[in-house]
Design an enzyme around this catalytic site. Sequence first.
Site, PDB file in Angstrom:
ATOM      1  CE1 TYR A 196      -4.035  -1.966   5.005  1.00  0.00           C
ATOM      2  CE2 TYR A 196      -3.025   0.129   4.452  1.00  0.00           C
ATOM      3  CZ  TYR A 196      -3.643  -1.045   4.063  1.00  0.00           C
ATOM      4  OH  TYR A 196      -3.866  -1.288   2.721  1.00  0.00           O
ATOM      5  CB  SER A 238      -0.885   0.010   1.250  1.00  0.00           C
ATOM      6  OG  SER A 238      -1.516   1.272   1.428  1.00  0.00           O
TER       7      SER A 238
END
Length: 257
Positions: free
Chosen positions: A162, A149
């Site tokens: 995350y 990501s």
Amino acid sequence: MRRSPFDLTGKVALVTGGNGGIGFGMARALAEAGADVAIWGTSAAKNVAAREALARAGRRVLALECDVGEEAAVEAAFAETLRVLGRVDACFANAGTYGGRRTPFAEMSAEEWRRVLRVNLDGAFYTLRAAARHMTARGGGGALVGTASLAAIEGAPRNEHYAATKGGLISMIRGLAVELARHGIRANAILPGWIETEMTAGAIADPKFSAAVLPRIPMRRWGTGADFGGIAVYLASDASAYHTGDSFVIDGGYALF
């Protein structure tokens, strides 16, 4: 007739989280390029729908329920994938979960921290390890791909857990690229930007969020799962035979602007 380097006929691709979003976009493109495809997901209903859609490409499709955060579940699903499809030539560790709660870092619980790491990092480890063992023992090379990501390379406030998983995944992929190159196994990471999926639906539907983020995307649209089909086919194909250890940013230009 000379075969296209992007022709995946005879290859088998595994996509975790392949029943929706980015994973489904990858799986569909892989099947359309000629690969037999295995998808793993935790939703039985979504697995059935995805399998039916993918089968329209005329390839063999296997859909299995698997929680990648469970080591035994991954081992069992990988064994079943080999039993049915015979081999795995390209493994996409794509399954993941978001931080979701947007908890301030100082207030984040160990439970919340581990919830995200369990799927995003442990799950990728279990999946890629199973594929690496198989490809090394089988010989003939292969492709390992992790979906990371932009959060791995940009500041992600209230989403540090995350971001940590995605940064860790990129580092894992780079290590695999070096360690497994002698076996002809390539390892690369994909870094999506803001993509319209079930997990991002809440944020994208928020007018305040949309007004702040969408103007920062030079292409002026949210990404879709289909936007990841091309890179998936490239990384699974012979066209990327000398390409390893890389991180592909697919974000419509967001990180540049």
